[in-house]
Design a protein around this motif. Structure first.
Motif, PDB file in Angstrom:
ATOM      1  N   LEU A  59      60.912 103.437 -19.921  1.00 19.87           N
ATOM      2  CA  LEU A  59      60.043 102.341 -19.143  1.00 19.87           C
ATOM      3  C   LEU A  59      58.465 103.443 -18.464  1.00 19.87           C
ATOM      4  O   LEU A  59      59.657 104.690 -19.181  1.00 19.87           O
ATOM      5  CB  LEU A  59      59.792 102.141 -17.543  1.00 19.87           C
ATOM      6  N   LEU A  60      57.767 103.605 -18.376  1.00 20.03           N
ATOM      7  CA  LEU A  60      56.449 104.817 -17.847  1.00 20.03           C
ATOM      8  C   LEU A  60      55.842 104.490 -16.491  1.00 20.03           C
ATOM      9  O   LEU A  60      55.986 103.562 -15.979  1.00 20.03           O
ATOM     10  CB  LEU A  60      55.415 104.485 -18.681  1.00 20.03           C
ATOM     11  N   SER A  61      56.404 105.746 -16.037  1.00 22.63           N
ATOM     12  CA  SER A  61      55.351 105.448 -14.435  1.00 22.63           C
ATOM     13  C   SER A  61      54.427 105.411 -14.128  1.00 22.63           C
ATOM     14  O   SER A  61      53.927 106.141 -15.143  1.00 22.63           O
ATOM     15  CB  SER A  61      56.253 106.871 -13.499  1.00 22.63           C
ATOM     16  N   ASN A  62      53.655 104.553 -13.443  1.00 22.89           N
ATOM     17  CA  ASN A  62      52.255 104.124 -13.409  1.00 22.89           C
ATOM     18  C   ASN A  62      51.342 105.281 -12.991  1.00 22.89           C
ATOM     19  O   ASN A  62      52.201 106.239 -12.008  1.00 22.89           O
ATOM     20  CB  ASN A  62      51.874 102.679 -13.105  1.00 22.89           C
ATOM     21  N   ILE A  71      54.889 104.356  -9.643  1.00 21.56           N
ATOM     22  CA  ILE A  71      56.380 103.619  -9.495  1.00 21.56           C
ATOM     23  C   ILE A  71      56.711 103.355 -10.695  1.00 21.56           C
ATOM     24  O   ILE A  71      56.159 103.040 -11.713  1.00 21.56           O
ATOM     25  CB  ILE A  71      55.605 102.371  -8.904  1.00 21.56           C
ATOM     26  N   VAL A  72      57.720 102.649 -10.722  1.00 26.18           N
ATOM     27  CA  VAL A  72      58.661 102.369 -11.946  1.00 26.18           C
ATOM     28  C   VAL A  72      59.448 101.175 -11.250  1.00 26.18           C
ATOM     29  O   VAL A  72      60.745 100.983 -10.266  1.00 26.18           O
ATOM     30  CB  VAL A  72      59.799 102.956 -12.496  1.00 26.18           C
ATOM     31  N   THR A  73      59.113  99.267 -12.155  1.00 27.21           N
ATOM     32  CA  THR A  73      60.125  98.751 -11.653  1.00 27.21           C
ATOM     33  C   THR A  73      60.824  97.631 -12.258  1.00 27.21           C
ATOM     34  O   THR A  73      60.516  98.022 -13.861  1.00 27.21           O
ATOM     35  CB  THR A  73      59.679  98.119 -10.869  1.00 27.21           C
ATOM     36  N   ALA A  78      52.895  97.380 -13.206  1.00 23.35           N
ATOM     37  CA  ALA A  78      51.290  97.351 -12.508  1.00 23.35           C
ATOM     38  C   ALA A  78      50.658  97.506 -11.024  1.00 23.35           C
ATOM     39  O   ALA A  78      51.346  97.280 -10.140  1.00 23.35           O
ATOM     40  CB  ALA A  78      50.996  96.146 -12.454  1.00 23.35           C
ATOM     41  N   THR A  79      49.934  98.375 -10.695  1.00 21.84           N
ATOM     42  CA  THR A  79      49.592  98.765  -9.789  1.00 21.84           C
ATOM     43  C   THR A  79      48.894  97.540  -8.846  1.00 21.84           C
ATOM     44  O   THR A  79      49.120  96.551  -9.020  1.00 21.84           O
ATOM     45  CB  THR A  79      48.463 100.049  -9.804  1.00 21.84           C
ATOM     46  N   GLU A  98      46.172  96.684  -9.890  1.00 21.75           N
ATOM     47  CA  GLU A  98      45.766  96.498 -11.345  1.00 21.75           C
ATOM     48  C   GLU A  98      46.213  94.832 -10.570  1.00 21.75           C
ATOM     49  O   GLU A  98      45.293  93.906 -11.254  1.00 21.75           O
ATOM     50  CB  GLU A  98      46.675  96.547 -12.400  1.00 21.75           C
ATOM     51  N   LEU A  99      46.888  94.454  -9.692  1.00 19.68           N
ATOM     52  CA  LEU A  99      47.621  93.127  -9.469  1.00 19.68           C
ATOM     53  C   LEU A  99      46.260  92.111  -9.266  1.00 19.68           C
ATOM     54  O   LEU A  99      46.432  91.341  -9.092  1.00 19.68           O
ATOM     55  CB  LEU A  99      48.600  92.847  -8.417  1.00 19.68           C
ATOM     56  N   ALA A 100      46.086  93.282  -8.318  1.00 15.08           N
ATOM     57  CA  ALA A 100      44.574  92.213  -7.855  1.00 15.08           C
ATOM     58  C   ALA A 100      42.867  91.778  -8.590  1.00 15.08           C
ATOM     59  O   ALA A 100      43.082  90.622  -8.855  1.00 15.08           O
ATOM     60  CB  ALA A 100      43.878  93.219  -6.471  1.00 15.08           C
ATOM     61  N   ILE A 101      43.304  92.861  -9.203  1.00 13.89           N
ATOM     62  CA  ILE A 101      42.095  91.967 -10.940  1.00 13.89           C
ATOM     63  C   ILE A 101      42.378  91.181 -11.302  1.00 13.89           C
ATOM     64  O   ILE A 101      41.846  90.157 -11.999  1.00 13.89           O
ATOM     65  CB  ILE A 101      42.372  93.594 -11.614  1.00 13.89           C
ATOM     66  N   ILE A 102      44.091  91.179 -12.137  1.00  8.66           N
ATOM     67  CA  ILE A 102      44.331  90.253 -12.938  1.00  8.66           C
ATOM     68  C   ILE A 102      44.782  88.670 -12.090  1.00  8.66           C
ATOM     69  O   ILE A 102      43.860  87.834 -12.583  1.00  8.66           O
ATOM     70  CB  ILE A 102      46.211  90.608 -13.083  1.00  8.66           C
ATOM     71  N   GLY A 103      44.813  88.804 -10.763  1.00 10.02           N
ATOM     72  CA  GLY A 103      44.843  87.849  -9.945  1.00 10.02           C
ATOM     73  C   GLY A 103      44.065  87.451  -9.652  1.00 10.02           C
ATOM     74  O   GLY A 103      43.017  85.686 -10.114  1.00 10.02           O
ATOM     75  N   LYS A 104      42.807  87.729  -9.657  1.00 12.76           N
ATOM     76  CA  LYS A 104      41.161  87.139  -9.382  1.00 12.76           C
ATOM     77  C   LYS A 104      40.762  86.764 -10.466  1.00 12.76           C
ATOM     78  O   LYS A 104      40.414  85.807 -11.182  1.00 12.76           O
ATOM     79  CB  LYS A 104      40.186  88.900  -9.543  1.00 12.76           C
TER      80      LYS A 104
END
Length: 389
Positions: free
Chosen positions: A51-54, A58-60, A373-374, A377-383
């Motif tokens: 995994l890669l930290s953003n 954050i890493v999940t 996703a930050t 980024e989540l807000a962009i994808i959701g929109k």
């Protein structure tokens, strides 16, 4: 009989407990500055997932059972933690920065460019091939300050060949695309060409400008010891003449003992950018941002690409107007194997991008993608998703 029943009950309970996937989150922070550490590689030993930290550090991930978790970064001390110690909803881990700006300059009889050429040749030969890379790809597209398009996908790359004749086949497991691109936008700005990107990364193609003979006249090569890791050296390559053109600054971190590249990055030199005259002819592009960074992993005898990040921003001169375009791409190898996968020829993905591929969503694959996703980024994808719905 009762003893056997108790044994069966114990086995059932144990299986139920250990078969459950636990969702975990880590936030990586610089121990001195408290700033998030981005691009740290997090390796889950049990699942062999990378995994890669953003940019938020954050890493999940999901984990079945206990495992060691190794966290490494070229600028920080490597640490290993046990998953059982991650008790919080988001566990904060502090990393010690080991980079010293006063690293000793190394003076050699051989020109650093020759060292770099030998290093590239050695790295290409030591890359593990054949290999199968499970890769998560993500792309954002922005026009005139507004995000218009997004895609991501989970793919398997089977890499074969050797030296500079690397080839690959691609199977797309899942993918999604949201948003629309105006017809006037050419497809060449829509991110990776997936059918040759691995060849480029495995051939270190992005280093070609500083491997040419004339590069000795255009660039300054500085070699330093690397305080981040005693086994590493770092090479900085910067343009000498700002009037030559739009040249990049390069940074190459490499293992001096094993002679392999660990990290390579480049970005437009600020001095070069300041000295470039603005183009005015229709169809020309005035680049104001260009960046890429590749990270490679060397573990025992296995050496492969872990991640890539590319960003480009330019102003395109159209008739009677100017169009601002930005593209941001991520590429993360979540799992590596030296075993081939089986497939039918009809299953092979042969297009350049995921742009026109119909959405295939079987699971929430992006939640275990290797790159969280930050919130932005989540807000962009959701929109963008709302516009499609």
């Amino acid at each position: 009989m009762q003893r056997n029943l108790l044994l069966l009950l114990f086995i059932h309970i144990s299986f139920a407990v250990f078969s459950q996937n636990s969702e975990m989150a880590i936030k990586l922070v610089d121990a001195e500055t408290n700033l998030p550490v981005t691009d740290a590689t997090v390796f889950i030993s049990k699942s062999k997932q990378t995994l890669l930290s953003n940019v938020e550090g954050i890493v999940t991930f999901e984990l079945r059972g206990a495992s060691n978790i190794q966290i490494s970064h070229s600028s920080y001390s490597t640490i290993t933690v046990r998953s059982s110690t991650l008790k919080e909803k988001v566990t904060v881990l502090y990393l010690k920065n080991t980079v010293n700006d006063l690293d000793e300059i190394i003076v050699t009889k051989v020109h650093p460019q020759k060292i770099l050429k030998d290093l590239v040749e050695s790295s290409i030969k030591k890359l593990t091939v054949p290999a199968r890379l499970k890769v998560y790809s993500r792309e954002f597209f922005k026009k005139d300050g507004t995000y218009l398009y997004f895609n991501d996908g989970l793919m398997n790359f089977q890499i074969f060949g050797k030296d500079k004749n690397f080839k690959n086949t691609i199977l797309v497991e899942q993918n999604r695309s949201y948003g629309l691109i105006n017809e006037e936008m050419s497809s060449d700005v829509l991110g990776y060409n997936l059918n040759d990107i691995m060849q480029n990364y495995y051939n270190f193609k992005y280093l070609n400008p500083i491997l040419e003979s004339k590069a000795k006249k255009d660039y300054d090569f500085i070699l330093k010891a690397y305080s981040g890791n005693s086994d590493y050296n770092v090479m900085f390559v910067t343009p000498l003449d700002t009037e030559v053109g739009l040249l990049d600054d390069f940074k190459i971190v490499y293992d001096r003992k094993k002679k392999v590249i660990i990290e390579v990055s480049s970005s437009i030199s600020p001095n070069a950018l300041a000295g470039v005259k603005e183009k005015t002819s229709v169809g020309s592009k005035n680049i104001y941002k260009s960046f890429y960074k590749n990270i490679y992993r060397l573990e025992n005898s296995e050496y492969y690409l872990v991640s890539s990040k590319e960003e480009i921003g330019f102003e395109r001169i159209d008739k009677n107007k100017k169009t601002d375009i930005e593209v941001r791409n991520y590429f993360v190898t979540t799992n590596f194997s030296n075993h081939n996968y089986t497939y039918k020829d009809s299953e092979v993905f042969k297009e350049k991008t995921l742009y026109n591929k119909k959405n295939t969503i079987l699971t929430d694959y992006w939640n275990v993608s290797g790159l969280t996703a930050t919130n932005e980024e989540l807000a962009i994808i959701g929109k963008l998703e709302e516009k499609v719905d």
